[in-house]
Design a protein around this motif. Structure first.
Motif, PDB file in Angstrom:
ATOM      1  N   GLU A  38      -0.446 -82.008  98.075  1.00  0.00           N
ATOM      2  CA  GLU A  38      -2.157 -82.178  98.445  1.00  0.00           C
ATOM      3  C   GLU A  38      -2.439 -82.721  98.629  1.00  0.00           C
ATOM      4  O   GLU A  38      -2.129 -83.783  97.237  1.00  0.00           O
ATOM      5  CB  GLU A  38      -1.808 -81.101  96.214  1.00  0.00           C
TER       6      GLU A  38
ATOM      7  N   HIS B 174     -16.973 -79.651  84.792  1.00  0.00           N
ATOM      8  CA  HIS B 174     -15.973 -78.549  85.511  1.00  0.00           C
ATOM      9  C   HIS B 174     -17.317 -78.563  87.015  1.00  0.00           C
ATOM     10  O   HIS B 174     -16.671 -77.933  88.372  1.00  0.00           O
ATOM     11  CB  HIS B 174     -14.769 -77.743  84.943  1.00  0.00           C
TER      12      HIS B 174
ATOM     13  N   ARG C 241      -4.641 -73.253  91.711  1.00  0.00           N
ATOM     14  CA  ARG C 241      -5.032 -73.280  89.797  1.00  0.00           C
ATOM     15  C   ARG C 241      -6.779 -73.280  90.248  1.00  0.00           C
ATOM     16  O   ARG C 241      -7.464 -72.529  88.460  1.00  0.00           O
ATOM     17  CB  ARG C 241      -4.287 -74.252  88.753  1.00  0.00           C
ATOM     18  N   LEU C 242      -6.973 -73.740  90.786  1.00  0.00           N
ATOM     19  CA  LEU C 242      -8.674 -74.314  90.748  1.00  0.00           C
ATOM     20  C   LEU C 242      -8.783 -72.930  90.950  1.00  0.00           C
ATOM     21  O   LEU C 242     -10.154 -72.789  90.404  1.00  0.00           O
ATOM     22  CB  LEU C 242      -9.124 -75.058  91.175  1.00  0.00           C
TER      23      LEU C 242
ATOM     24  N   GLU D 105     -16.272 -80.854  78.979  1.00  0.00           N
ATOM     25  CA  GLU D 105     -15.259 -79.895  80.519  1.00  0.00           C
ATOM     26  C   GLU D 105     -15.971 -78.916  80.864  1.00  0.00           C
ATOM     27  O   GLU D 105     -16.029 -79.302  82.525  1.00  0.00           O
ATOM     28  CB  GLU D 105     -14.335 -79.755  79.074  1.00  0.00           C
TER      29      GLU D 105
ATOM     30  N   LYS E 153      -9.127 -70.257  88.814  1.00  0.00           N
ATOM     31  CA  LYS E 153      -9.918 -70.147  87.172  1.00  0.00           C
ATOM     32  C   LYS E 153     -11.072 -69.811  87.690  1.00  0.00           C
ATOM     33  O   LYS E 153     -12.108 -69.573  87.442  1.00  0.00           O
ATOM     34  CB  LYS E 153     -10.472 -72.108  87.283  1.00  0.00           C
TER      35      LYS E 153
ATOM     36  N   GLY F 149     -13.266 -80.637  93.631  1.00  0.00           N
ATOM     37  CA  GLY F 149     -12.510 -80.275  92.710  1.00  0.00           C
ATOM     38  C   GLY F 149     -13.136 -79.635  92.146  1.00  0.00           C
ATOM     39  O   GLY F 149     -13.037 -78.127  91.715  1.00  0.00           O
ATOM     40  N   GLY F 150     -12.014 -80.286  90.386  1.00  0.00           N
ATOM     41  CA  GLY F 150     -12.838 -79.055  89.188  1.00  0.00           C
ATOM     42  C   GLY F 150     -11.837 -79.481  88.017  1.00  0.00           C
ATOM     43  O   GLY F 150     -10.968 -80.955  88.151  1.00  0.00           O
ATOM     44  N   VAL F 151     -12.062 -78.922  87.434  1.00  0.00           N
ATOM     45  CA  VAL F 151     -10.862 -79.831  86.015  1.00  0.00           C
ATOM     46  C   VAL F 151      -9.522 -78.339  86.078  1.00  0.00           C
ATOM     47  O   VAL F 151      -9.675 -77.366  85.510  1.00  0.00           O
ATOM     48  CB  VAL F 151     -11.647 -79.045  84.493  1.00  0.00           C
ATOM     49  N   LEU F 152      -8.663 -79.051  85.974  1.00  0.00           N
ATOM     50  CA  LEU F 152      -7.559 -78.321  84.888  1.00  0.00           C
ATOM     51  C   LEU F 152      -6.980 -78.573  84.003  1.00  0.00           C
ATOM     52  O   LEU F 152      -6.526 -80.057  83.800  1.00  0.00           O
ATOM     53  CB  LEU F 152      -6.271 -78.395  86.010  1.00  0.00           C
TER      54      LEU F 152
ATOM     55  N   CYS G 264       2.876 -84.863  88.440  1.00  0.00           N
ATOM     56  CA  CYS G 264       3.261 -83.778  86.436  1.00  0.00           C
ATOM     57  C   CYS G 264       4.529 -82.700  86.780  1.00  0.00           C
ATOM     58  O   CYS G 264       4.997 -82.634  87.022  1.00  0.00           O
ATOM     59  CB  CYS G 264       1.877 -82.401  87.318  1.00  0.00           C
ATOM     60  N   ASP G 265       4.219 -82.082  84.713  1.00  0.00           N
ATOM     61  CA  ASP G 265       4.830 -81.269  84.654  1.00  0.00           C
ATOM     62  C   ASP G 265       4.673 -80.370  85.312  1.00  0.00           C
ATOM     63  O   ASP G 265       5.680 -79.500  86.043  1.00  0.00           O
ATOM     64  CB  ASP G 265       4.945 -81.444  83.236  1.00  0.00           C
ATOM     65  N   GLU G 266       3.506 -79.403  85.514  1.00  0.00           N
ATOM     66  CA  GLU G 266       2.817 -78.133  86.199  1.00  0.00           C
ATOM     67  C   GLU G 266       2.897 -78.111  87.194  1.00  0.00           C
ATOM     68  O   GLU G 266       3.118 -76.956  87.757  1.00  0.00           O
ATOM     69  CB  GLU G 266       1.936 -77.501  84.655  1.00  0.00           C
ATOM     70  N   LEU G 267       3.120 -79.073  88.219  1.00  0.00           N
ATOM     71  CA  LEU G 267       2.136 -78.940  89.511  1.00  0.00           C
ATOM     72  C   LEU G 267       2.989 -79.994  90.431  1.00  0.00           C
ATOM     73  O   LEU G 267       3.710 -81.107  89.735  1.00  0.00           O
ATOM     74  CB  LEU G 267       0.940 -79.410  89.874  1.00  0.00           C
ATOM     75  N   ASP G 268       3.247 -79.967  91.352  1.00  0.00           N
ATOM     76  CA  ASP G 268       3.495 -80.342  92.496  1.00  0.00           C
ATOM     77  C   ASP G 268       2.972 -81.804  93.096  1.00  0.00           C
ATOM     78  O   ASP G 268       1.799 -81.946  91.628  1.00  0.00           O
ATOM     79  CB  ASP G 268       3.800 -79.817  93.882  1.00  0.00           C
TER      80      ASP G 268
ATOM     81  N   TYR H 218      -5.969 -85.186  96.529  1.00  0.00           N
ATOM     82  CA  TYR H 218      -7.408 -85.563  96.502  1.00  0.00           C
ATOM     83  C   TYR H 218      -7.870 -86.754  96.371  1.00  0.00           C
ATOM     84  O   TYR H 218      -7.109 -87.805  96.438  1.00  0.00           O
ATOM     85  CB  TYR H 218      -8.142 -84.225  95.064  1.00  0.00           C
TER      86      TYR H 218
ATOM     87  N   ILE I 294       0.853 -85.009  93.135  1.00  0.00           N
ATOM     88  CA  ILE I 294      -0.678 -84.542  94.413  1.00  0.00           C
ATOM     89  C   ILE I 294      -1.038 -85.814  94.592  1.00  0.00           C
ATOM     90  O   ILE I 294      -0.568 -87.176  94.044  1.00  0.00           O
ATOM     91  CB  ILE I 294      -1.843 -84.673  93.145  1.00  0.00           C
TER      92      ILE I 294
ATOM     93  N   LEU J 134     -10.269 -84.561  91.614  1.00  0.00           N
ATOM     94  CA  LEU J 134      -9.583 -83.134  90.285  1.00  0.00           C
ATOM     95  C   LEU J 134      -9.340 -84.082  89.421  1.00  0.00           C
ATOM     96  O   LEU J 134      -8.809 -85.695  88.798  1.00  0.00           O
ATOM     97  CB  LEU J 134      -8.385 -83.395  91.506  1.00  0.00           C
TER      98      LEU J 134
ATOM     99  N   TYR K 166       2.375 -71.386  89.829  1.00  0.00           N
ATOM    100  CA  TYR K 166       0.860 -72.019  90.285  1.00  0.00           C
ATOM    101  C   TYR K 166       1.679 -73.331  90.365  1.00  0.00           C
ATOM    102  O   TYR K 166       0.844 -73.870  89.478  1.00  0.00           O
ATOM    103  CB  TYR K 166      -0.396 -71.933  89.794  1.00  0.00           C
ATOM    104  N   ARG K 167       1.603 -73.772  91.344  1.00  0.00           N
ATOM    105  CA  ARG K 167       2.271 -75.262  91.577  1.00  0.00           C
ATOM    106  C   ARG K 167       1.643 -76.223  92.038  1.00  0.00           C
ATOM    107  O   ARG K 167       1.675 -77.064  92.451  1.00  0.00           O
ATOM    108  CB  ARG K 167       3.842 -75.941  91.989  1.00  0.00           C
ATOM    109  N   LYS K 168       0.315 -75.278  93.012  1.00  0.00           N
ATOM    110  CA  LYS K 168      -0.249 -76.584  93.454  1.00  0.00           C
ATOM    111  C   LYS K 168      -2.043 -77.005  92.963  1.00  0.00           C
ATOM    112  O   LYS K 168      -2.752 -75.627  92.095  1.00  0.00           O
ATOM    113  CB  LYS K 168      -1.324 -75.589  94.566  1.00  0.00           C
TER     114      LYS K 168
END
Lengths: 287, 565
Positions: free
Chosen positions: B14, B132, A202-203, B128, A206, B140-143, B163-167, B16, B169, B42, A196-198
């Motif tokens: 992406e 959210h 992830r939202l 949080e 959730k 949007g939301g909280v990740l 980010c480390d975990e996401l492409d 936001y 933004i 986000l 899940y890289r976007k």
């Protein structure tokens, strides 16, 4: 995307609580049931598809009524929208062939009465039978393409194709990328890793989790049970009568006897410890 | 919000409208307010849950003069997320066993609507959830578990985050609320980490105590709480002080010191905390029992020096600790409230300038709002600017200390008029704002007050705080094996040796900490070298300033996880 995930309850081998009767048949009633460990990977693939492309996921299992607990576990894990349990006495003692006939009949009924299905996911063999037959046989019955040992999955809903990375011969060193039209039967490998890289994915993940937490509370409201009559299956082709497989016997594998001899030495005994050091000395140099 | 989109480049990233980095009080306030303006927001938080990476001394203020307070933005905050309100406020001037206690309630209540003790895991994780809910309503939301590691630039201009975990933004507006060690502030060239005298370091112990026992030992009722401050000679010559706040069923006890002073005195932070914990004065509250739940540490920016006057670059703004917005002046320690104000103002600034083609329009508006709301004036008091040149001048300091230490000075402090005047002076926001950062204010004067007016404490404090090894052992870590987040650039003792004692989870002669000193023999000569193991790291950032390191935060969900905070 409309997906069905096939999942199976298996005896909990981890507990060491498996028992067999005199004829060597598994005593299911005496063995706790858990979700087939390999199914978790199938569930993750279905969830990834749902998160990325939206749609609906149904869990499906065949087994006694108590197997609904496995479907409930699946709902918690992949946020399935509803569950289908194929259950009646006539289905008992099915082998992989009878199971494939039953499952394919259920998928066809689902397509006729609920809606068209794009993907069916299954795990890589079950922990009890270990045959790996049920998935391919079910796909064959449906006359669908099947992709096995899938470790990564990408779906193009517009082109209606899937692209999958799969292990050739189940070997991690050799990976091929295949394309298949939808609908398709997908068998995931234990190496499958959802990504899940976007942030949007992830939202959505959730959001689905939160929605599922409420839905699982009323699990029974989302459970449909079909028996062989619902599936319009002749009892000659299902259950024990429809199972060509004959299990002659199940033998526990005897434990190999240890060839090493053990000598017990009291750590407080300095003479004994000296003996240990002497024994170890030849190995200390790394040779 | 397609009308304000600035993308259209070849990369299909992406997008936001607003990205808020960090879900502490500053990020939470910014995100909540952005969502209230209908802006797609986000929020990216690197901890497993908001608050799992956060530590504070423990008091959050709602100032009468502030344009926003946390309960304005989150109405149930006090009931749901806070511990006890502070209803009593004292400072203890200590000279050995001699202690003079002043009631500081007047100073405490100046411009204060309310003030509550908080524990950050509880507080931030509650925020949080609310954030959210709010941000989900606008798309949007909280990740959590996502670490923003840098800025996405196009033709040199900031257009998003990586980010480390996401492409990557894209975002039209970026709020960097990523804390005291803000990687975004550094990436935007808005902060450097060079000077120890721009920072404080705090360490804290959260101590288990039943609510009834707290009520009994601190003579308070349910729904009441106390704050005690400690200054004087119990920390030798290290400039700083201690605090004790009552929570619902725990105590927050900690010490805060000027980082340059810690380095100069080669002091061990955990030993200074122990000096407070084992002082006879504290015996009355422990009654021989001591059960420490968590040891934690944090750097604190000194807003007088580092609060950024123009905390923006392109479409990025700094909020809270990331912008140096931490007010620490004598006994006044206020950070979270300013972060809340700044976060909300940053959101309003964007809403007001939304659609403006100039990417810096919001940043400029935010800067103006910080000034006009009086926030910048509190963070960088004009009085301090005027006196600091005097206060920091060694000669003047020595002269003043010389006078105080002389018989004449001692008589002045010790005389009966001073006895009445000193508590008043301590309660004056005006005078406190001028306090220079010298040992005169932290040590000489308080210990002199203790000596001249103090009563002798006869209690024996027999508690034994846990060792550093035990403290580290009690913390929860999700170690990123094989992927250390800090790299030691220069392992010579001259360059990085200060980390061996200044790091709150390292100590000389302790092999289980982050930094260790080793003597290495090469070609007949001996060399003292420093080695680093990041496993026990509490991510305070001290070593980034006092040693030569390449410092980043661990990846999302990795590293230390505070349960109290």
């Amino acid at each position: 995307m409309r997906s069905i995930v096939l999942t199976k309850g298996v005896p909990d081998f981890s507990e060491g609580a498996v028992s067999f009767d005199e004829d060597g048949h598994l005593e299911r009633g005496k063995t706790p049931t858990v979700m087939n460990p390999n199914d978790h990977f199938a569930l993750r693939a279905a969830l990834q598809t749902r998160v990325r492309h939206g749609g609906h996921v149904s869990g499906m299992s065949m087994g006694p009524p108590s197997y609904s607990s496995v479907l409930e576990e699946a709902m918690g894990e992949i946020y399935s929208d509803d569950s289908y349990l194929l259950s009646d006495r006539e289905l008992a003692a099915s082998d992989t062939w009878a199971t494939a006939i039953t499952l394919s009949a259920a998928i066809e009924k689902y397509q006729e009465e609920v809606t068209d299905v794009d993907l069916v996911f299954a795990g890589f063999k079950t922990a009890d039978g270990e045959t790996g037959h049920t998935g391919p046989q079910t796909a064959w019955c449906l006359e669908w393409p099947i992709v096995t040992h899938v470790i990564a999955l990408d779906i193009d809903p517009d082109e209606r194709v899937l692209r999958a990375k799969r292990l050739v011969e189940g070997d991690v060193d050799e990976i091929e990328t295949v394309e298949a039209p939808l609908p398709c039967f997908v068998v995931t490998d234990p190496e499958f890793e959802p990504t899940y890289r976007k942030a949007a994915h992830r939202l959505e993940h959730k959001r689905l989790r939160a929605a599922t937490e409420e839905r699982v509370e009323d699990f029974d409201d989302h459970l449909t049970t079909w028996d062989h009559e619902d599936l319009r299956l002749d009892s000659e082709y299902i259950g024990l009568d429809g199972s060509p497989t004959i299990v002659s016997s199940v033998d526990p594998i005897p434990k190999a006897p240890s060839e090493r001899e053990a000598t017990m030495i009291d750590p407080g005994d300095s003479g004994g410890m000296e003996q240990v050091l002497e024994e170890l000395q030849p190995y200390a140099g790394g040779d | 919000m397609s009308e304000t989109r600035t993308d259209g480049g070849s990369e299909d990233y992406e997008h936001y409208e607003a990205v808020v980095v960090g879900c502490g009080p500053g990020g939470a306030a910014a995100a909540a307010r952005l969502a209230e303006h209908g802006i797609e927001t986000l929020v990216l938080e690197r901890g497993v849950e908001a608050g799992s990476k956060n530590v504070s001394g423990g008091l959050i203020y709602a100032e009468d003069s502030a344009p926003y307070t946390i309960d304005d933005l989150f109405p149930d905050f006090r009931e749901e997320a806070a511990e006890r309100p502070v209803t009593d406020y004292h400072i203890h001037n200590i000279d050995g066993r001699q202690v003079t206690t002043y009631d500081l309630t007047d100073l405490h209540e100046h411009d204060t609507d309310w003030c509550d003790a908080v524990l950050r895991r509880t507080m931030d994780s509650w925020l949080e959830q609310r954030v959210h809910e709010k941000t989900s309503e606008t798309g949007g939301g909280v990740l959590t578990g996502v670490r923003v590691n840098g800025l996405l630039r196009e033709n040199g201009e900031i257009v998003g985050v990586t980010c480390d975990e996401l492409d990557p933004i894209r975002a039209d507006y970026i709020v960097a609320a990523d804390g005291v060690n803000s990687e975004l502030a550094r990436a935007a060239d808005l902060m450097d980490w060079d000077e120890p005298d721009e920072w404080f370091q705090g360490v804290k112990a959260v101590v288990d105590m039943d609510a009834d026992v707290i009520n009994d030992r601190f003579s308070i009722e349910e729904g009441e709480g106390v704050a005690h401050l400690f200054s004087g000679d119990l920390f030798e010559d290290v400039r700083g002080g201690g605090f004790l706040y009552t929570n619902e069923d725990t105590l927050s006890i900690g010490t805060v010191f000027h980082l340059d002073s810690l380095v100069a005195e080669e002091a061990e932070p955990h030993e200074l905390l122990d000096a407070l914990l084992t002082h006879p004065l504290l015996a009355q509250w422990f009654d021989g029992e001591y059960n420490e739940l968590e040891y934690s540490a944090k750097l604190v920016p000194d807003s007088k020096k580092v609060a950024h006057r123009e905390p923006y670059a392109d479409n990025l703004v700094l909020v809270g600790d990331a912008g140096g917005q931490m007010q620490a002046q004598g006994p006044i320690i206020k950070g979270m409230n300013h972060a809340v104000t700044a976060g909300a103002l940053a959101a309003d600034a964007y809403a007001l300038t939304r659609g403006n083609a100039d990417p810096e329009a919001a940043g400029r508006r935010y800067t103006t709002m910080l000034e006009q709301s009086g926030t910048m004036g509190k963070l960088r008091p004009r009085r301090y600017e005027l006196t600091s040149t005097v206060g920091e001048h060694d000669l003047v300091t020595k002269a003043v200390e010389g006078v105080l230490n002389s018989p004449v000075g001692s008589i002045a402090v010790g005389n009966p008029i001073a006895k009445r005047l000193l508590p008043k002076a301590y309660n004056s926001p005006f005078l406190v704002g001028m306090l220079p950062d010298t040992s005169m204010a932290y040590t000489t004067l308080p210990s002199l007050i203790g000596e001249k007016h103090g009563r002798t404490v006869h209690w024996e404090n027999e508690i034994e705080p846990p060792s550093l090894e035990e403290r580290i052992g009690d913390l929860t870590y999700n170690t990123d094996v094989g992927n250390p987040h800090i790299l030691l650039q220069d392992e010579s003792f001259e360059a990085s040796g200060a980390a061996v004692y200044a790091c709150p989870v390292s100590a000389e002669d302790f092999g289980g900490g982050c930094y260790r000193a080793e003597t290495v023999k090469t070609n007949g000569s001996e060399e003292k070298l420093v080695s680093l193991d990041t496993q026990p790291c509490v991510e305070c950032g001290t070593c980034a300033i006092v040693a030569d390191t390449e410092w980043t935060h661990p990846r999302g969900e990795k590293g230390v996880e505070y349960k109290q905070g």
